[in-house]
Design a protein around this motif. Structure first.
Motif, short mmCIF file in Angstrom:
data_model
loop_
_atom_site.label_atom_id
_atom_site.label_comp_id
_atom_site.label_asym_id
_atom_site.label_seq_id
_atom_site.Cartn_x
_atom_site.Cartn_y
_atom_site.Cartn_z
N LYS A 159 0.85 -1.19 0.00
CA LYS A 159 0.00 0.00 0.00
C LYS A 159 0.88 1.23 0.00
O LYS A 159 1.63 1.49 0.95
CB LYS A 159 -0.92 0.01 1.22
CG LYS A 159 -1.94 1.15 1.19
CD LYS A 159 -2.98 0.99 2.29
CE LYS A 159 -4.06 2.05 2.16
NZ LYS A 159 -5.11 1.88 3.21
N ALA A 160 0.83 1.99 -1.09
CA ALA A 160 1.69 3.17 -1.24
C ALA A 160 1.30 4.25 -0.24
O ALA A 160 0.15 4.36 0.17
CB ALA A 160 1.58 3.71 -2.67
N GLY A 161 2.27 5.04 0.14
CA GLY A 161 2.05 6.14 1.07
C GLY A 161 3.35 6.52 1.73
O GLY A 161 4.42 6.08 1.34
N ASP A 162 3.23 7.35 2.74
CA ASP A 162 4.41 7.79 3.50
C ASP A 162 4.18 7.49 4.97
O ASP A 162 3.57 8.27 5.68
CB ASP A 162 4.63 9.29 3.30
CG ASP A 162 5.92 9.79 3.96
OD1 ASP A 162 6.79 8.94 4.22
OD2 ASP A 162 6.02 10.99 4.21
N PRO A 163 4.65 6.31 5.44
CA PRO A 163 5.49 5.34 4.74
C PRO A 163 4.68 4.32 3.96
O PRO A 163 3.47 4.18 4.17
CB PRO A 163 6.24 4.66 5.89
CG PRO A 163 5.22 4.65 7.00
CD PRO A 163 4.46 5.95 6.86
N VAL A 164 5.34 3.60 3.07
CA VAL A 164 4.70 2.50 2.37
C VAL A 164 4.45 1.38 3.38
O VAL A 164 5.23 1.16 4.31
CB VAL A 164 5.59 2.01 1.21
CG1 VAL A 164 6.93 1.46 1.72
CG2 VAL A 164 4.87 0.96 0.37
N ARG A 165 3.32 0.70 3.23
CA ARG A 165 2.97 -0.39 4.15
C ARG A 165 2.82 -1.70 3.38
O ARG A 165 2.34 -1.70 2.25
CB ARG A 165 1.68 -0.06 4.90
CG ARG A 165 1.87 1.01 5.97
CD ARG A 165 0.55 1.50 6.51
NE ARG A 165 -0.13 2.33 5.52
CZ ARG A 165 -1.37 2.81 5.67
NH1 ARG A 165 -2.06 2.52 6.75
NH2 ARG A 165 -1.91 3.55 4.73
N THR A 166 3.25 -2.77 4.00
CA THR A 166 3.19 -4.08 3.36
C THR A 166 2.59 -5.10 4.31
O THR A 166 2.61 -4.92 5.54
CB THR A 166 4.60 -4.56 2.94
OG1 THR A 166 5.41 -4.70 4.12
CG2 THR A 166 5.26 -3.59 1.97
N ALA A 167 2.04 -6.15 3.73
CA ALA A 167 1.52 -7.26 4.52
C ALA A 167 1.63 -8.53 3.69
O ALA A 167 1.38 -8.51 2.48
CB ALA A 167 0.08 -7.01 4.94
N VAL A 168 1.99 -9.61 4.34
CA VAL A 168 2.14 -10.91 3.67
C VAL A 168 1.04 -11.83 4.16
O VAL A 168 0.74 -11.88 5.36
CB VAL A 168 3.52 -11.53 3.96
CG1 VAL A 168 3.57 -12.99 3.53
CG2 VAL A 168 4.61 -10.74 3.25
N SER A 169 0.43 -12.54 3.25
CA SER A 169 -0.55 -13.57 3.59
C SER A 169 -0.06 -14.88 3.00
O SER A 169 -0.02 -15.05 1.78
CB SER A 169 -1.93 -13.21 3.03
OG SER A 169 -2.86 -14.25 3.30
N ALA A 170 0.33 -15.81 3.88
CA ALA A 170 0.85 -17.10 3.42
C ALA A 170 0.83 -18.09 4.59
O ALA A 170 1.41 -17.78 5.64
CB ALA A 170 2.28 -16.94 2.87
N PRO A 171 0.20 -19.24 4.42
CA PRO A 171 -0.61 -19.63 3.27
C PRO A 171 -1.85 -18.75 3.18
O PRO A 171 -2.52 -18.50 4.19
CB PRO A 171 -0.95 -21.09 3.54
CG PRO A 171 -0.81 -21.27 5.02
CD PRO A 171 0.25 -20.31 5.45
N ALA A 172 -2.14 -18.30 1.99
CA ALA A 172 -3.18 -17.30 1.79
C ALA A 172 -4.54 -17.95 1.56
O ALA A 172 -4.65 -18.96 0.86
CB ALA A 172 -2.82 -16.41 0.61
N THR A 173 -5.54 -17.35 2.17
CA THR A 173 -6.93 -17.64 1.83
C THR A 173 -7.49 -16.38 1.19
O THR A 173 -6.88 -15.30 1.27
CB THR A 173 -7.74 -18.00 3.07
OG1 THR A 173 -7.76 -16.86 3.96
CG2 THR A 173 -7.14 -19.20 3.80
N VAL A 174 -8.66 -16.49 0.57
CA VAL A 174 -9.27 -15.32 -0.04
C VAL A 174 -9.50 -14.24 1.01
O VAL A 174 -9.16 -13.07 0.81
CB VAL A 174 -10.59 -15.70 -0.74
CG1 VAL A 174 -11.33 -14.45 -1.21
CG2 VAL A 174 -10.32 -16.63 -1.92
N HIS A 175 -10.02 -14.63 2.17
CA HIS A 175 -10.31 -13.66 3.22
C HIS A 175 -9.04 -12.99 3.72
O HIS A 175 -8.97 -11.75 3.82
CB HIS A 175 -11.02 -14.36 4.39
CG HIS A 175 -11.19 -13.48 5.60
ND1 HIS A 175 -12.13 -12.47 5.67
CD2 HIS A 175 -10.49 -13.43 6.77
CE1 HIS A 175 -12.03 -11.85 6.83
NE2 HIS A 175 -11.06 -12.42 7.52
N ASP A 176 -8.00 -13.78 4.02
CA ASP A 176 -6.77 -13.20 4.58
C ASP A 176 -6.07 -12.30 3.57
O ASP A 176 -5.52 -11.26 3.93
CB ASP A 176 -5.82 -14.32 5.00
CG ASP A 176 -6.32 -15.08 6.22
OD1 ASP A 176 -7.25 -14.57 6.89
OD2 ASP A 176 -5.78 -16.17 6.50
N ALA A 177 -6.08 -12.67 2.30
CA ALA A 177 -5.43 -11.85 1.28
C ALA A 177 -6.16 -10.53 1.11
O ALA A 177 -5.53 -9.47 0.96
CB ALA A 177 -5.39 -12.60 -0.05
#
Length: 607
Positions: A159-177
């Motif tokens: 997610k772009a912005g100041d600061p940029v934010r990230t999140a990992v979903s693994a093992p991913a489900t539709v809901h978690d992603a």
């Protein structure tokens, strides 16, 4: 130099993103809001051109803040660096993680490569697309391997912005992603790196012994468990002594080429041209490979120490760590480790009071498999398209910035620490006579316990799969990733050494071991490999640029046809494969046919 700037103007946010990296502009030539009087001459042009290598960080700064790179932002960055916009556009469009067209601020990358494809990535993508719908503010992109194969299927939200934010979903489900994409800050925290190491805590381990035992954020904890013992030993031995130990240990590169590390270091150290550079290749983009990520996330100070030793041995005072852009947690861990090492005198002008100066700078990749090739990596750091160079000259003579450079991957460098602490003879006693030391294997696919395994060279493929818990109905094993080759389920006695796999007609590569049972559709898997190489070809040479497209087209036709028509396409595949192997400029084209060839010849994929 004719720059041909356009009329587009940067927004305030775009200007701020560039200025945060480069500092405020000093003249109207660079884009400052001042009178036009100083446009009569290019003040500071030489200094700006010397900063061409900041083009990639500048593109990251814009993309991180805005989510895409507009014409105005690109023009402003080009003015600041005196880079022709056409060249900068060529660089920006080279990388998959950048976009020069408007897109939502949030991008959800969903891996569709081999391990994730076998774990249901197609169904995951379809579910996410149905859940998000139009106007969601999220762009979902099908992505090559994210280096999370032990937790397949995987998704990465940025997610772009100041600061940029990230999140990992693994093992991913539709809901978690979807949660990771819509609210990265509230997404569940990633599991610790130790969960990717089924052997974690085993005192007999060498390379992985600290993972799960040491706090990766604590320099004191690292030193309490033997950290920086190897660097002190290096200072006692001197540069020539360090190179002698590494040479005597028999250590060879762990990235797949298996070139003797000591010989590479000696060749760099003996070059009269200065400065020398050390580059760590942490851009592991081979599908199925994730060992370097686990090392950087679980034991980051080991890599910092190992790079310092390599620099000391080869006479370098500046190092670059080229980290793939899909590894946000590794980036944070390494940035923290570098800051702590500088604060404690383990990087900087006087390391451990020895009068030796060295520092490390992180450079992020942006989604280009080809940048795993060393000369393409150098071009990327220098601010050019990440295309391979012709050799010779070799990097030890003219590498980064045209200077002697030693380049090693993460696993190779981390092996230097036990070599210096236990001594070359003890290290060489591990493994076999031609393949010495321990090796890390990335096991994924149809196994009960996927993850990173450390075994001495010489263990068999069957012993490794037994540790990982191979499932019933095993049909094939892919060694070496997409650039490797398949072996049958009755060939598990292959010794996991460079010479053993070579004699068996396959390759060890970087240590990828992907198991596939009879539920995985092999033709679809081969088609995905062909799609991967078509997408990742840099397009510089004709055999690879055209051959990867023809390979994919032929595989599509084979799936749809049978009989004599399919036989004709298999013959065409062989001809195209030979041309790519013989005439491509780098390893990507030379190995793009390997997996398909082995599936046809060893597995009878289309019989």
């Amino acid at each position: 130099m004719d720059l041909h700037f356009g009329d587009s103007k940067p927004t305030d946010d775009e200007r701020a993103a560039v200025d945060a990296l480069l500092g405020p502009p000093e003249s109207s030539w660079e884009g400052a809001d001042r009178s036009d009087a100083d446009l009569r001459w290019a003040k500071g042009g030489r200094e700006a051109r010397d900063r061409r290598d900041l083009l990639l960080p500048g593109l990251h700064a814009i993309n991180d803040r805005i989510g895409w790179i507009s014409d105005g932002a690109l023009d402003y960055l080009c003015r600041r660096l005196t880079v022709p916009p056409a060249e900068a556009y060529g660089v920006a469009t080279f990388y998959a993680m950048f976009s020069v067209k408007p897109r939502p601020a949030t991008v959800l990358h969903v891996c569709t490569d081999l391990a994730c494809a076998a774990a249901g990535a197609s169904e995951l993508c379809a579910g996410i697309e149905a859940r998000l719908g139009p106007g969601s503010g999220v762009s979902m992109e099908r992505s090559p391997c994210l280096g999370l194969c032990e937790r397949a299927p995987a998704a990465l939200a940025i997610k772009a912005g100041d600061p940029v934010r990230t999140a990992v979903s693994a093992p991913a489900t539709v809901h978690d992603a979807v949660v990771a994409a819509s609210a990265p800050d509230s997404a569940p925290e990633e599991p610790p790196a130790a969960l990717a190491v089924p052997q974690a805590g085993d005192p007999s381990l060498t390379l992985l012994r600290r993972i799960g035992v040491v706090d990766p954020s604590s320099l004191d904890d690292y030193r309490a468990h033997g950290g920086y013992t190897a660097l002190r030993r290096a200072f006692e031995l001197g540069p020539a002594g360090v190179i002698r130990e590494v040479s005597d240990s028999g250590l060879v590169g762990r990235g797949g080429a298996a070139f003797p590390t000591g010989r590479k270091w000696q060749a760099t150290a003996s070059q009269p041209d200065h400065p020398h550079y050390v580059v760590c290749n942490a851009d592991e983009s081979e599908p199925g490979t994730f060992k370097d990520r686990v090392l950087m996330e679980g034991d980051p100070y080991a890599l910092v120490e190992a790079m310092t030793i390599a620099a000391y041995a080869t006479g370098a005072h500046q190092g670059y760590l080229y980290l793939r852009g899909e590894y946000p947690r590794a980036l944070h861990r390494l940035e923290h480790a570098l800051a702590q090492a500088r604060a404690r005198g383990l990087l900087g002008d006087d390391i451990l009071g020895q009068g030796y100066a060295f520092d490390i700078e992180i450079r992020r990749g942006a989604g280009a498999y080809i940048c795993g090739e060393e000369t393409a990596l150098f071009n990327s750091i220098e601010g050019y398209r990440g295309e391979p160079r012709s050799k010779p000259p070799f990097p030890v003579e003219k590498g980064l910035f045209g200077k002697p450079t030693v380049e090693n991957n993460v696993e190779t460098l981390v092996n230097v620490l036990p070599i210096l602490t236990m001594g070359a003879p003890a290290y060489a006693a591990i493994g076999t006579g031609k393949s010495t030391g321990p090796k890390l294997f990335c096991v994924s696919g149809s196994v009960a316990r996927p993850g990173i395994y450390e075994l001495p060279f010489g263990a068999t493929l069957g012993e490794l799969l037994e540790l990982a818990g191979a499932r019933d109905g095993l049909r094939a094993v892919l060694l070496g990733g997409a650039a490797g080759g398949f072996v049958r389920a009755d060939e598990l006695d292959i010794p996991l050494t460079f010479e053993g796999t070579r004699e068996a007609g396959t390759t060890l590569g970087s240590g990828v071991v992907m198991a596939f049972d009879d539920t995985v559709p092999l033709p679809r898997l081969l088609l995905r490999i062909a799609e991967f190489f078509r997408d990742e070809s840099c397009g510089q040479c004709v055999p690879c640029r055209v051959g990867t497209v023809r390979q994919e087209e032929a595989l599509h036709r084979i799936v749809e046809r049978a009989g004599a028509a399919a036989a004709d396409d298999i013959a065409l595949l062989r001809e195209v494969g030979r041309a790519m192997r013989d005439a491509s400029i780098c390893g990507l084209g030379q190995t793009a046919w390997n997996a398909v060839e082995s599936a046809i010849d060893r597995l009878g994929a289309y019989e």
